[in-house]
Scaffold this active site. Structure first.
Site, PDB file in Angstrom:
ATOM      1  N   GLY A  46      75.523  52.596 115.540  1.00 17.52           N
ATOM      2  CA  GLY A  46      75.882  53.683 116.444  1.00 17.52           C
ATOM      3  C   GLY A  46      77.367  53.645 116.721  1.00 17.52           C
ATOM      4  CG  HIS A  83      75.180  49.906 122.962  1.00 22.03           C
ATOM      5  ND1 HIS A  83      75.393  48.556 123.146  1.00 22.03           N
ATOM      6  CD2 HIS A  83      76.343  50.390 122.461  1.00 22.03           C
ATOM      7  CE1 HIS A  83      76.639  48.250 122.791  1.00 22.03           C
ATOM      8  NE2 HIS A  83      77.233  49.348 122.358  1.00 22.03           N
ATOM      9  CD  GLU A  84      76.386  53.708 120.223  1.00 24.13           C
ATOM     10  OE1 GLU A  84      77.535  54.077 120.548  1.00 24.13           O
ATOM     11  OE2 GLU A  84      76.184  52.612 119.681  1.00 24.13           O
ATOM     12  CD  GLN A 143      81.953  52.382 120.276  1.00 27.59           C
ATOM     13  OE1 GLN A 143      80.989  53.075 119.973  1.00 27.59           O
ATOM     14  NE2 GLN A 143      82.004  51.093 119.986  1.00 27.59           N
ATOM     15  CB  CYS A 151      79.894  46.672 121.435  1.00 30.48           C
ATOM     16  SG  CYS A 151      80.765  48.214 121.725  1.00 30.48           S
ATOM     17  CG  LEU A 152      80.735  49.025 115.649  1.00 32.22           C
ATOM     18  CD1 LEU A 152      80.775  50.356 114.909  1.00 32.22           C
ATOM     19  CD2 LEU A 152      80.643  47.869 114.665  1.00 32.22           C
ATOM     20  CG  HIS A 162      80.069  53.169 124.062  1.00 29.54           C
ATOM     21  ND1 HIS A 162      81.115  52.333 124.375  1.00 29.54           N
ATOM     22  CD2 HIS A 162      79.324  52.503 123.146  1.00 29.54           C
ATOM     23  CE1 HIS A 162      80.998  51.203 123.671  1.00 29.54           C
ATOM     24  NE2 HIS A 162      79.913  51.280 122.924  1.00 29.54           N
TER      25      HIS A 162
END
Ligand SMILES: [Zn+2]
Length: 195
Positions: free
Chosen positions: A45, A147-148, A50, A105-106, A151
């Site tokens: 995701g 999670h997304e 991000q 997380c990226l 963000h």
């Protein structure tokens, strides 16, 4: 085009995303770039903050989780088709017991911690064609959505871990913000001093 992923500590990750309209500039290209960026970083995701844009947009491809042999065949089949674009998403309801899952997380490379979240979400969103959907989703797909979705609300998974664990990773998080890490993909660091 692969976009640099914004690292922990950048203020854009703390902004609440704004809704977008169909005429958002180069939206189709942006969505395509976000998918390419996510795949390049082996993520499941990626949310617009991000890549530096505080808008309510995220992309998900849960298909790598379909390989998990510990899941039921039903869940694996479901995940194997779970590729979606979420625009102007709104979680209407979260229900069920909280369960832990080791999240990463990226924007926070090489840190994984257990996060507790509820099982089921009801979410309303527009797809890439601005068609409206309301869906009830559970299991790992719900986990990725939560999670997304966080963000686009300016929340990170590290906000949801115990204060003890947070203290233990404090130095690692500082190193990420300062660019003192070797990520496997292109990143942008808020506190990297250029010489
Ligand atoms: Zn993330």
């Amino acid at each position: 085009m692969i976009l640099p992923i914004v690292a922990y500590g950048d203020p854009v990750l703390r902004k609440v995303g704004v809704d977008i309209s169909e005429d958002y500039p180069n939206l189709e290209q942006l969505i395509s770039d976000m998918k390419e960026t996510m795949y390049n970083a082996s993520g499941v995701g990626l949310a617009a903050p991000q890549i530096g844009k505080a808008i309510r947009l995220f992309v998900i491809d849960a298909t790598p989780f379909a390989e998990d042999e510990e899941l039921s065949q039903e869940e694996r089949d479901y995940l194997s088709n779970f590729k979606k674009v979420f625009i102007n998403a709104k979680i209407l309801k979260e229900e069920g017991d909280e369960w832990p899952f080791s999240e990463g997380c990226l924007s926070i490379p090489k840190i994984n911690e257990d996060v507790f979240r509820q099982e089921t979400v009801t979410i309303e969103y527009l797809d890439e064609n601005f068609k409206k959907h309301t869906e009830v989703i559970d299991g790992l797909a719900a986990r990725i959505i939560q999670h997304e979705y966080d963000h686009i609300e300016g929340i990170l998974f590290t906000d949801k871990i115990s204060s003890l664990k947070k203290r233990l990773i404090k130095k690692k998080l500082e190193n990420i913000s300062n660019g003192k890490i070797q990520p496997d993909y292109r990143m942008r660091f808020p506190n990297l001093k250029r010489r």
